[in-house]
Design an enzyme around this catalytic site. Structure first.
Site, PDB file in Angstrom:
ATOM      1  N   CYS A 106       0.902  -1.216   0.141  1.00  0.00           N
ATOM      2  CA  CYS A 106       0.043   0.032   0.111  1.00  0.00           C
ATOM      3  C   CYS A 106       0.751   1.272   0.063  1.00  0.00           C
ATOM      4  CB  CYS A 106      -0.901  -0.009   1.262  1.00  0.00           C
ATOM      5  SG  CYS A 106      -2.213   1.463   1.321  1.00  0.00           S
ATOM      6  N   ARG A 231     -10.231  -1.677  -8.642  1.00  0.00           N
ATOM      7  CA  ARG A 231     -11.273  -0.819  -8.960  1.00  0.00           C
ATOM      8  C   ARG A 231     -12.193  -1.029 -10.018  1.00  0.00           C
ATOM      9  NH1 ARG A 231      -7.893   3.772 -11.151  1.00  0.00           N
ATOM     10  NH2 ARG A 231      -6.577   1.949 -11.695  1.00  0.00           N
TER      11      ARG A 231
END
Length: 326
Positions: A106, A231
């Site tokens: 991340c 996404r």
């Protein structure tokens, strides 16, 4: 050669299509929406702080809400130190995790400042202790997700990936971008192929996979054992089913894509499973991506973003659909 199944310890992932952990998105409502279309081999939770997990309630935490049909399900842990691992893993065992994933990629500044995510790649010795500790405390599939690093340093990346495998990681997902590279940057799938060549464990490609065509191209370039979608899953919840059918030959029935119905299903699931203060933010996050299905979807996104409740957001969405149909 494209294989339609991966066996990770005793867990069969068929087809080898993985849902990426995404803050505010990969919650129970999205997971069940994806399952309604089919094609997901392994679901995921949002990123879970190993440090905070012992204080979370399995019954009320928005990060741990799970319905009976949501499986197989991987729980992703954000770990910053080896001593956080054992208590968190014990909780995931009690929750019925099917796999445990370690977040080593991340790039969010807040996560990095806390000593987690992609910052860990700069400290391989600490990562080694974290992975070794996790491996000692679980027999579940133990996976990890990384980015390519700060710069394209083949030697450093190879050493890091091989260390992960040697310490007990069963499967590695590689987001094919450098830490500072935005999502708009073309992914470096060929580097996933390099990682694949270095390791004997399954390697999963992530980044830039948003259609059947990009899925095929990614597999061609990377030779990866499977694909992880992020996404695009919120934008097109049916995308797993499309790729499963067209790329992996899965026999999945086709469901009509009714955009308003899908959106209202999401809103209803959020309202049914989450406390009132946890619903609207998640609907807004979903809308940010789902609105891209419309030529003027930014109007829908803007209307929902300024809403004060889920009910108001749905009413504004209905008004948008009426206008779009006129």
């Amino acid at each position: 050669m494209i294989h339609n199944q991966i066996l990770v310890r005793r867990l069969s992932v068929r087809p080898p299509l993985f849902l990426a952990p995404m803050a505010g998105l990969t919650h129970s409502a999205l997971r069940t929406l994806l399952l309604a279309f089919g094609g997901v081999g392994l679901l995921s939770t949002e990123m879970l702080s190993a440090r905070r997990l012992p204080a979370e309630s399995a019954h009320s935490s928005p990060y741990l809400v799970r319905t009976a049909g949501e499986g197989p399900l991987s729980y992703q842990l954000l770990v910053t130190a080896p001593e956080e691992v054992a208590p968190a893993v014990a909780i995931l065992h009690r929750l019925g995790a099917d796999a445990i994933d370690l977040n080593l990629g991340c790039p969010a500044p807040k996560v990095r400042l806390a000593g987690g995510g992609s910052s860990l790649m700069a400290d391989p010795a600490r990562v080694c202790r974290i992975v070794a500790t996790a491996r000692r405390h679980t027999t579940l599939p133990l996976t990890a997700k990384i980015r390519l690093g700060e710069t394209l340093d083949e030697g450093r990346l190879k050493e890091f990936c091989q260390m992960l495998a040697e310490e007990g990681i069963d499967l590695l997902t590689v987001h094919a971008r450098l830490r500072r590279e935005p999502f708009g940057r073309k992914p470096r799938w060929e580097w996933v192929g390099r990682v694949k060549d270095w390791l004997k464990i399954p390697v999963i490609a992530n980044g830039g996979i948003c259609s059947v065509e990009t899925a095929r191209e990614c597999l061609r370039i990377s030779g990866a054992d499977g694909l992880m979608l992020g996404r695009a899953a919120a934008e097109k919840p049916w995308i797993f089913a499309e790729i499963a059918r067209d790329v992996y030959g899965a026999e999945i029935g086709s469901r009509e894509i009714d955009l308003p119905q899908i959106y209202l299903e999401m809103a209803a699931a959020l309202s049914a499973r989450f406390r009132p203060e946890r619903r609207l933010g998640r609907l807004k996050e979903f809308t940010h991506y789902f609105a891209r299905n419309y030529p003027f979807g930014h109007h829908l996104a803007t209307a929902v973003q300024s809403s004060g409740s889920v009910e108001e957001a749905c009413n504004r969405a209905l008004a948008f659909w009426r206008l779009a149909a006129s």
